[in-house]
Write an enzyme that holds these catalytic residues in place. Structure first.
Site, PDB file in Angstrom:
ATOM      1  N   LYS A  80       2.625  -3.472   6.977  1.00 29.74           N
ATOM      2  CA  LYS A  80       2.866  -3.600   5.534  1.00 29.74           C
ATOM      3  C   LYS A  80       4.289  -3.120   5.202  1.00 29.74           C
ATOM      4  O   LYS A  80       4.966  -3.705   4.354  1.00 29.74           O
ATOM      5  CB  LYS A  80       1.836  -2.792   4.738  1.00 29.74           C
ATOM      6  CG  LYS A  80       0.405  -3.289   4.846  1.00 29.74           C
ATOM      7  CD  LYS A  80       0.172  -4.685   4.310  1.00 29.74           C
ATOM      8  CE  LYS A  80       0.273  -4.782   2.809  1.00 29.74           C
ATOM      9  NZ  LYS A  80      -0.125  -6.135   2.326  1.00 29.74           N
ATOM     10  N   THR A 106       0.833  -1.203   0.000  1.00 34.16           N
ATOM     11  CA  THR A 106       0.000   0.000   0.000  1.00 34.16           C
ATOM     12  C   THR A 106       0.869   1.255   0.000  1.00 34.16           C
ATOM     13  O   THR A 106       2.019   1.224   0.475  1.00 34.16           O
ATOM     14  CB  THR A 106      -0.900  -0.029   1.263  1.00 34.16           C
ATOM     15  OG1 THR A 106      -1.435   1.266   1.470  1.00 34.16           O
ATOM     16  CG2 THR A 106      -0.120  -0.407   2.512  1.00 34.16           C
ATOM     17  N   ASP A 107       0.288   2.365  -0.467  1.00 36.28           N
ATOM     18  CA  ASP A 107       1.004   3.645  -0.375  1.00 36.28           C
ATOM     19  C   ASP A 107       1.018   4.167   1.054  1.00 36.28           C
ATOM     20  O   ASP A 107       1.727   5.123   1.358  1.00 36.28           O
ATOM     21  CB  ASP A 107       0.372   4.685  -1.308  1.00 36.28           C
ATOM     22  CG  ASP A 107      -1.058   5.031  -0.933  1.00 36.28           C
ATOM     23  OD1 ASP A 107      -1.720   4.228  -0.250  1.00 36.28           O
ATOM     24  OD2 ASP A 107      -1.523   6.128  -1.319  1.00 36.28           O
ATOM     25  N   GLU A 108       0.232   3.532   1.953  1.00 35.33           N
ATOM     26  CA  GLU A 108       0.193   4.004   3.339  1.00 35.33           C
ATOM     27  C   GLU A 108       1.533   3.811   4.044  1.00 35.33           C
ATOM     28  O   GLU A 108       1.788   4.434   5.069  1.00 35.33           O
ATOM     29  CB  GLU A 108      -0.941   3.312   4.107  1.00 35.33           C
ATOM     30  CG  GLU A 108      -2.300   3.670   3.529  1.00 35.33           C
ATOM     31  CD  GLU A 108      -3.480   3.190   4.346  1.00 35.33           C
ATOM     32  OE1 GLU A 108      -3.394   3.176   5.581  1.00 35.33           O
ATOM     33  OE2 GLU A 108      -4.495   2.828   3.728  1.00 35.33           O
ATOM     34  N   TYR A 152      -1.389  -0.835  10.918  1.00 40.44           N
ATOM     35  CA  TYR A 152      -1.550  -1.490   9.605  1.00 40.44           C
ATOM     36  C   TYR A 152      -0.398  -1.119   8.679  1.00 40.44           C
ATOM     37  O   TYR A 152       0.271  -1.986   8.105  1.00 40.44           O
ATOM     38  CB  TYR A 152      -2.890  -1.086   8.971  1.00 40.44           C
ATOM     39  CG  TYR A 152      -2.982  -1.370   7.489  1.00 40.44           C
ATOM     40  CD1 TYR A 152      -2.963  -2.676   7.008  1.00 40.44           C
ATOM     41  CD2 TYR A 152      -3.081  -0.330   6.548  1.00 40.44           C
ATOM     42  CE1 TYR A 152      -3.042  -2.946   5.639  1.00 40.44           C
ATOM     43  CE2 TYR A 152      -3.163  -0.580   5.192  1.00 40.44           C
ATOM     44  CZ  TYR A 152      -3.147  -1.888   4.738  1.00 40.44           C
ATOM     45  OH  TYR A 152      -3.222  -2.150   3.393  1.00 40.44           O
TER      46      TYR A 152
HETATM   47  N1  LIG Z   1      -8.122  -2.104  -0.179  1.00 38.85           N
HETATM   48  C1  LIG Z   1      -7.234  -1.152  -0.455  1.00 38.85           C
HETATM   49  O1  LIG Z   1      -7.593   0.033  -0.578  1.00 38.85           O
HETATM   50  C2  LIG Z   1      -5.780  -1.513  -0.640  1.00 38.85           C
HETATM   51  C3  LIG Z   1      -4.936  -0.558  -1.221  1.00 38.85           C
HETATM   52  C4  LIG Z   1      -3.598  -0.898  -1.430  1.00 38.85           C
HETATM   53  C5  LIG Z   1      -3.125  -2.144  -1.071  1.00 38.85           C
HETATM   54  N2  LIG Z   1      -3.949  -3.041  -0.486  1.00 38.85           N
HETATM   55  C6  LIG Z   1      -3.383  -4.357  -0.151  1.00 38.85           C
HETATM   56  O2  LIG Z   1      -3.991  -5.281  -1.027  1.00 38.85           O
HETATM   57  C7  LIG Z   1      -4.139  -6.535  -0.381  1.00 38.85           C
HETATM   58  C8  LIG Z   1      -5.589  -6.976  -0.486  1.00 38.85           C
HETATM   59  O3  LIG Z   1      -6.403  -5.974   0.113  1.00 38.85           O
HETATM   60  P1  LIG Z   1      -7.999  -6.129   0.163  1.00 38.85           P
HETATM   61  O4  LIG Z   1      -8.563  -4.789   0.326  1.00 38.85           O
HETATM   62  O5  LIG Z   1      -8.428  -7.011  -0.951  1.00 38.85           O
HETATM   63  O6  LIG Z   1      -8.146  -6.925   1.537  1.00 38.85           O
HETATM   64  P2  LIG Z   1      -9.427  -7.608   2.192  1.00 38.85           P
HETATM   65  O7  LIG Z   1      -9.387  -7.277   3.638  1.00 38.85           O
HETATM   66  O8  LIG Z   1     -10.640  -7.288   1.400  1.00 38.85           O
HETATM   67  O9  LIG Z   1      -9.140  -9.170   1.980  1.00 38.85           O
HETATM   68  C9  LIG Z   1      -8.063  -9.809   2.597  1.00 38.85           C
HETATM   69  C10 LIG Z   1      -8.170 -11.293   2.287  1.00 38.85           C
HETATM   70  O10 LIG Z   1      -7.029 -11.928   2.874  1.00 38.85           O
HETATM   71  C11 LIG Z   1      -7.471 -13.062   3.611  1.00 38.85           C
HETATM   72  N3  LIG Z   1      -6.535 -13.255   4.725  1.00 38.85           N
HETATM   73  C12 LIG Z   1      -6.325 -12.421   5.784  1.00 38.85           C
HETATM   74  N4  LIG Z   1      -5.404 -12.935   6.604  1.00 38.85           N
HETATM   75  C13 LIG Z   1      -5.013 -14.115   6.051  1.00 38.85           C
HETATM   76  C14 LIG Z   1      -4.079 -15.117   6.429  1.00 38.85           C
HETATM   77  N5  LIG Z   1      -3.368 -15.016   7.556  1.00 38.85           N
HETATM   78  N6  LIG Z   1      -3.916 -16.173   5.616  1.00 38.85           N
HETATM   79  C15 LIG Z   1      -4.623 -16.290   4.464  1.00 38.85           C
HETATM   80  N7  LIG Z   1      -5.539 -15.389   4.069  1.00 38.85           N
HETATM   81  C16 LIG Z   1      -5.733 -14.313   4.861  1.00 38.85           C
HETATM   82  C17 LIG Z   1      -8.877 -12.744   4.063  1.00 38.85           C
HETATM   83  O11 LIG Z   1      -9.636 -13.910   4.315  1.00 38.85           O
HETATM   84  C18 LIG Z   1      -9.418 -11.942   2.879  1.00 38.85           C
HETATM   85  O12 LIG Z   1     -10.032 -12.782   1.931  1.00 38.85           O
HETATM   86  C19 LIG Z   1      -3.670  -6.348   1.047  1.00 38.85           C
HETATM   87  O13 LIG Z   1      -2.376  -6.873   1.168  1.00 38.85           O
HETATM   88  C20 LIG Z   1      -3.689  -4.841   1.250  1.00 38.85           C
HETATM   89  O14 LIG Z   1      -2.693  -4.451   2.171  1.00 38.85           O
HETATM   90  C21 LIG Z   1      -5.275  -2.756  -0.276  1.00 38.85           C
END
Ligand SMILES: NC(=O)c1ccc[n+]([C@@H]2O[C@H](COP(=O)([O-])OP(=O)(O)OC[C@H]3O[C@@H](n4cnc5c(N)ncnc54)[C@H](O)[C@@H]3O)[C@@H](O)[C@H]2O)c1
Length: 371
Positions: free
Chosen positions: A174, A145-147, A170
């Site tokens: 990351k 993430t950019d965070e 968080y």
């Molecule tokens: N949503 C955003 O705005 C955003 C932006 C930038 C980056 N990200 C990154 O993208 C990735 C996905 O984000 P998202 O929004 O789809 O997340 P989300 O919270 O919607 O989904 C996370 C998924 O990971 C699974 N999970 C969590 N812990 C786990 C573990 N220990 N083992 C196996 N599975 C596990 C959960 O069951 C879920 O299906 C993350 O790594 C997040 O940091 C998200």
């Protein structure tokens, strides 16, 4: 684990996607199955945030398989990698909600730090066992993430050269994972890459996050909470654009590099929530004739809340020819319309896991449960 059909394997990538039942992971899998010939294994723990319904269309696809498991479980991770034999690993599994990280930072250390280290160690063992052709082709993409760069001052943007300055548990988890990914490339030569994507929106996002929460509380006739003065700026990226960027990075990114993903679709939170309300006024007007904007309620700010995120995605554009296609007003309008559909099964499933309560605030004493 049902093995994806063997006849599609030759020449086509076999992609292990962790966290594939989450918001972005599911969009990536939908993209891979629709737009490529890749075979996909989705490895996901099915936490509260998982949205298996986002993959309803994938279940019968012979190029798709699912296995439930925890990325911090080394034995299980090594086992699925040995059985599936991935060409690439795209690691998205994580705890992702900043408010929950304030309440329970240890959960974020488990999934985001230990989980990523476990994935890296298993990937390294597997990669070392491969022939030279497979080793050269292998990729491990950590979806970050950019965070990790913290709040962006003035009118500036972060890019791949920006210093790390995480402000929430968080973001710290990351950032820690990013450093391990970098170290695995520098120390062992693992062909690992990092994406630093910005705030993402679109269908199937768990309703604790700003956009679905604003829509669903507005439709429920409840106060729509906006943290602090709502002047925090976010750079909104549509989930389909994010998924396409991840594929581009997997397919063409340079090992050891990171890629910032953003769309320059910047909104102050209060303006974004007002825009959502106006769109809902057209889609589902309130019976009393007032705008849904009358429900906006400014509430105490999140502790450590970053003021501004803004990403310069120039490297991704120049090197991998990626441009956002859905991140503008039309993407937002479609997203609002999607959440406003009368799909009660999806809403009920979410409501059973999250009733809309304020997180990351009520019990600051709980943050002492460190690892
Ligand atoms: N949503 C955003 O705005 C955003 C932006 C930038 C980056 N990200 C990154 O993208 C990735 C996905 O984000 P998202 O929004 O789809 O997340 P989300 O919270 O919607 O989904 C996370 C998924 O990971 C699974 N999970 C969590 N812990 C786990 C573990 N220990 N083992 C196996 N599975 C596990 C959960 O069951 C879920 O299906 C993350 O790594 C997040 O940091 C998200």
């Amino acid at each position: 684990m049902r093995q994806p059909a063997a006849e599609t394997v030759d020449g086509d990538p076999r992609i292990l996607v962790t966290g594939g039942c989450g918001f972005i992971g599911a969009a990536l899998i939908r993209y891979l199955l629709a737009q490529t010939r890749a075979c996909v294994l989705n490895f996901d723990a099915l936490t509260y945030a998982a949205m298996p319904a986002a993959l309803n269309g994938a279940a019968a696809n012979p190029r798709y398989a699912f296995e439930q498991g925890d990325v911090a479980d080394g034995r299980h991770v090594r086992d699925i990698i040995a059985r599936f034999r991935p060409t690439w690993i795209c690691h998205l599994a994580a705890e992702t909600h900043v408010d929950r990280s304030i309440d329970r930072p240890a959960d974020f250390v488990h999934s985001n730090v230990t989980g990523t280290c476990t994935m890296l160690a298993a990937a390294l063992t597997y990669w070392r066992e491969q022939g030279s052709r497979e080793r050269a082709h292998f990729r491990f993409l950590h979806v970050s993430t950019d965070e990790v760069f913290g709040s962006v001052a003035g009118e500036g943007c972060v890019d791949e050269t920006s210093p790390y300055a995480p402000n929430s548990p968080y973001a710290a988890s990351k950032a820690s994972a990013d450093h391990f990914v970098r170290a695995y490339h520098q120390t062992y030569g693992l062909p690992a890459l990092i994406s630093n994507g910005t705030n993402t929106f679109g269908p199937y996002q768990f309703p604790e996050k700003l956009i679905p929460r604003a829509i669903l509380t507005a439709l429920a006739g409840k106060p729509i909470p906006v943290y602090g003065d709502g002047c925090q700026v976010r750079d909104w990226l549509h989930v389909d654009d994010h998924a396409r960027a991840l594929y581009r990075i997997l397919a063409g990114g340079r090992p050891g590099e990171s890629y910032a993903i953003g769309s320059a679709n910047r909104w102050r939170n209060r303006d974004l929530v007002r825009e959502i309300c106006h769109q809902l006024d057209a889609l589902q007007p309130r019976r009393d004739g007032h705008s849904h904007a009358a429900q906006i309620a400014f509430v105490d700010d999140r502790p450590g809340h970053d003021q501004r995120y803004a990403v310069d995605a120039g490297k991704l554009r120049r090197e991998l020819d990626w441009r956002p296609a859905n991140s503008g007003t039309a993407g937002l309008r479609d997203t609002v319309a999607w959440y406003a559909r009368p799909d009660t099964a999806w809403r009920d499933a979410c409501r059973a896991r999250y009733a809309g309560e304020r997180l990351g605030w009520a019990d600051m004493a709980g943050c002492g449960d460190g690892p």
